[in-house]
Motif scaffolding. Structure first.
Motif, PDB file in Angstrom:
ATOM      1  N   ILE A 380     -91.761 -49.547  26.673  1.00 48.02           N
ATOM      2  CA  ILE A 380     -90.985 -49.117  27.830  1.00 48.02           C
ATOM      3  C   ILE A 380     -91.217 -47.623  27.989  1.00 48.02           C
ATOM      4  N   ALA A 381     -91.679 -47.219  29.170  1.00 47.64           N
ATOM      5  CA  ALA A 381     -91.924 -45.803  29.444  1.00 47.64           C
ATOM      6  C   ALA A 381     -91.035 -45.358  30.591  1.00 47.64           C
ATOM      7  N   ARG A 382     -90.675 -44.078  30.583  1.00 49.46           N
ATOM      8  CA  ARG A 382     -89.886 -43.513  31.673  1.00 49.46           C
ATOM      9  C   ARG A 382     -90.542 -42.235  32.163  1.00 49.46           C
ATOM     10  N   ILE A 383     -90.746 -42.156  33.479  1.00 47.66           N
ATOM     11  CA  ILE A 383     -91.268 -40.967  34.135  1.00 47.66           C
ATOM     12  C   ILE A 383     -90.306 -40.628  35.261  1.00 47.66           C
ATOM     13  N   SER A 384     -89.553 -39.540  35.110  1.00 45.45           N
ATOM     14  CA  SER A 384     -88.550 -39.234  36.125  1.00 45.45           C
ATOM     15  C   SER A 384     -88.186 -37.762  36.100  1.00 45.45           C
ATOM     16  N   GLY A 385     -88.530 -37.043  37.158  1.00 46.17           N
ATOM     17  CA  GLY A 385     -88.086 -35.665  37.322  1.00 46.17           C
ATOM     18  C   GLY A 385     -88.349 -34.759  36.147  1.00 46.17           C
TER      19      GLY A 385
END
Length: 739
Positions: A380-385
């Motif tokens: 699970i990856a997160r790319i946000s701001g």
């Protein structure tokens, strides 16, 4: 009234909590310093394997739920689901046939519905829908050639798509609805005799897939749109990137929530396989297809697999110059880039990671899930701001599940304070060395001794008779840890108060109790708990009977500093939050003391304790995967029975030993729920609690003067493995007769 009471004992009163620990002798303080924190203890690993050590194989493109917490596939020959740390076999449609197999290909948004195919009683492959622990066959388009397989499911699980054989043994795309209970043949595009559905929109009204010819050739992507009836709709071609090359092929694999954007791949004019994004013009069949490019100018191959809700973010896989597959992330502004490059730019250490493909993306495009050759089948990856994170479903589960032990830990601390309060009520030290009630070192699982029983013939401080109307000051303190002595589970407990004896059969008292516990968890996480509050008791000892009855009550306000640690690439990350809690408990005890001779007394006892814990909701900050936790309540009911033996060894010195059996009526803690940023809601059933364990220990008391007495003890708990009770506890106490 309640807010006023709480404010009196709210923090920063934690200084007073530490003040209550002052009765601990220097030797215990030295022990504290010796127990320097060591690296975090690892929780039990979540097993990704089943019988024979075979990995869960995640198949298809819809194998991960929208919240990233459920993965479906198969183990050996059986469809399986991984969720909440448990790998569950889904079974088979029938077990009477010659062959037994099942495979899971799709899962609903919340993980409650799984679709795939399985062998049935006729040894045929039949599509299934699994929900609530039951696998149900969806049947066939035609019973002449029995074959069907489900590959996709709508967000709520009510619409299933896949393919099934018709009367001519040609595969046809189907759409099954829960309301009708039957399959609908979606047909095929002109020039093709076969079709198959690969995905369905969130509302179940748009289906995408491929049409092809016998021999599995000449693939052409389609989009089918419902006309609002149970079975009617229109199938339209999505076209191709180019028709001038050697191959005229297109495949559709993913669709946006509203069905307006479709992604997949098609051959371009140079006969390269290239990811595409098709956007509807608002009509049932019109739209345009555009190529998304490649990660490499050498190895020109890319495939789009999933798309965000509004179609602005596309993920999939593409080859690099060396021919290795990498997950890609595409937006209209940045074009196609590797997911790894975005994570690295956000500070994630990717040592040892190879993100081979991205198979799913959240509605807002900030969460990406897919396959990796490192550690487990799903990341699970997160790319946000500017925030970037990379973890696995296993690590995320472990970190959230670890927070479920907070309730039992707070409950355990309250029970220890209840035990010490009960110990004070029973009197201090040895039955022979010290007379009258005072500051016991507490009773309970591993918490130190019960206290001296007050029988009708006990001796006084100096003359042999208890003083009429005496008032005593008492203090207690204890240190608890695990048997490994690694400092990863460390607690301090203390209390200070007064006891008044009316010179007859009654005693009353109360004081303030403070607790401080620190528990290290995985990936540099920690749980720091500090509690403070008043306790009161009353004791009735009928003269000449050896019997004693006592009741006690305790209320504490609790301050929680919670840091949840989890995997972040090759390193770790933490998300932290603060929460308030309250503990209220009631306890009753009865005991009977028998003087066997001048140097030995036996005291059988029994007690019952009820306790209620309330933990307020809280929201974490920092880290790539912060979560919000709902408020929850924890309730416990326990009984404790045992025997204590007091032995008089020297003048003004007494010793005792005790052994007890403890039983908790609850076998699980309370359920825990909340939301994880970008992933949606989570819910975990209560964790398993030990119900039965034993505690035993030894103690000694010294009459230092006519008014001053001190005691110490060492207790141990055995058979309790859930971290709710300290394995070893060293305790000290004193009492001073004011008048």
């Amino acid at each position: 009234m309640r807010p006023v009471i709480r404010s009196l004992f709210s923090f920063p009163s934690r200084r007073f909590v530490r003040f209550l620990m002052l009765p601990l002798p220097l030797v215990l303080l030295g022990l504290c310093l010796a127990l320097a924190p060591s690296p975090a203890r690892c929780a039990d690993s979540v097993a990704w394997t089943s019988d024979g050590g075979t990995y869960l194989l995640a198949t298809g493109f819809g194998n991960v739920s929208a919240d990233g917490t459920t993965v479906v596939g198969y183990v050996s020959n059986e469809a399986a689901l991984w969720s909440d740390g448990t790998l569950t076999g889904l079974g088979f449609l029938d077990t009477t046939g010659t062959y037994e197999f099942s495979r899971a290909y799709g899962v609903s948004a919340d993980g409650s519905v799984v679709v795939g195919d399985s062998s049935d009683s006729d040894n045929k492959t039949q599509a299934f829908r699994w929900s609530g622990g039951t696998m149900t066959g969806l049947g066939f388009l035609d019973t002449t050639y029995k074959y069907s397989s489900a590959t996709g499911v709508s967000a709520n699980g009510s619409v299933v798509v896949g393919d099934s054989s018709d009367s001519a043994d040609n595969r046809r795309a189907f759409r099954w609805t829960e309301s009708s209970g039957v399959m609908t043949d979606l047909g095929t595009l002109g020039g093709h005799d076969r079709s198959g559905a690969n995905a369905v929109s969130a509302d179940g009204l748009v289906v995408v897939g491929d049409c092809y010819d016998s021999g599995y050739s000449n693939y052409e992507a389609f989009r089918w749109v419902s006309d609002g009836t149970a079975t009617g709709g229109t199938m339209a071609s999505l076209g191709f990137l180019d028709t001038s090359g050697t191959y005229t092929v297109s495949h559709a694999y993913g669709v946006s929530s509203d069905g307006s954007v479709v992604v997949g791949y098609s051959y371009d004019s140079d006969d390269n396989v290239q990811a595409f994004r098709w956007v509807s013009d608002g009509s049932a069949s019109g739209g345009s297809m555009a190529g998304l490019g490649f990660l490499s100018s050498v190895s020109k191959w890319s495939q789009a697999i999933a798309v965000s809700t509004n179609g602005s973010v596309v993920v999939g896989k593409s080859y690099d110059d060396g021919g290795d597959s990498h997950a890609f992330y595409w937006t209209e502004s940045s074009g196609m880039v590797t997911l790894a490059s975005l994570l690295a730019a956000g500070g994630v250490d990717l040592t040892g990671w190879v993100l081979e493909e991205a198979s799913g993306v959240s509605g807002d495009g900030t969460i990406i899930v897919g396959a990796d050759t490192h550690g487990g089948p799903v990341y699970i990856a997160r790319i946000s701001g500017g925030v970037a994170g990379l973890t696995t479903t296993e690590s995320l589960y472990q970190s959230l599940a670890t927070m479920g032990q907070v309730g039992p830990a707070v409950s355990s601390m309250g029970q220890l304070s209840m035990s010490r309060l009960g110990g004070v009520a029973q009197g201090m030290g040895s039955h022979f060395a010290v007379a009258g009630p005072g500051a016991g070192t507490g009773a309970g699982p591993g918490a130190g001794p019960d206290t001296g029983a007050r029988s009708g013939n006990e001796s006084g401080l100096s003359s042999g008779d208890e003083m009429t109307g005496t008032l005593e000051l008492w203090g207690i303190g204890s240190l608890g840890t695990n048997t490994e002595l690694d400092g990863g589970d460390f607690g301090l407990h203390g209390g200070l108060g007064l006891t008044w004896h009316n010179g007859g059969e009654w005693s009353f008292g109360g004081g303030v109790f403070g607790d401080s516990r620190e528990l290290d968890t995985d990936y540099t996480g920690s749980q720091r708990i500090e509690a403070l509050g008043p306790g009161v008791f009353a004791v009735y000892s009928p003269q000449g009977t050896g019997l004693e009855f006592s009741v006690s009550a305790l209320w504490q306000t609790v301050d929680l500093e919670l840091t949840r640690g989890y995997m972040n690439g090759a390193g770790s990350a933490t998300s932290s939050g603060n929460a308030d809690a309250e503990v209220f408990g009631l306890s009753g005890r009865v005991q009977w003391t028998k003087d066997v001779n001048e140097t030995l007394a036996l005291t059988p006892f029994g007690e019952y304790t009820w306790q209620s814990v309330h933990i307020d909701s809280y929201t974490e900050s920092d880290g790539p995967f912060p979560a919000s936790f709902d408020s929850r309540n924890e309730e416990s009911n326990s009984i404790r029975t045992g025997l204590r033996a007091d032995v008089a060894l020297f003048d003004k010195v007494g010793t005792w030993v005790w052994a007890a059996w403890d039983h908790r009526f609850e076998d699980t803690s309370s359920a825990m729920g909340g939301t994880t940023t970008g992933l949606g809601a989570f819910s975990y059933a209560g964790s398993k609690l030990d119900q039965d364990w034993a505690d035993l220990g030894v103690g000694a008391s010294w009459q230092l003067s006519e008014r001053m007495t001190a005691n110490a003890s060492l207790g141990a708990a055995m058979g309790c493995d859930d971290d709710s009770v300290s394995d070893l506890t060293a305790s000290v106490g004193f009492t001073y007769q004011l008048w």
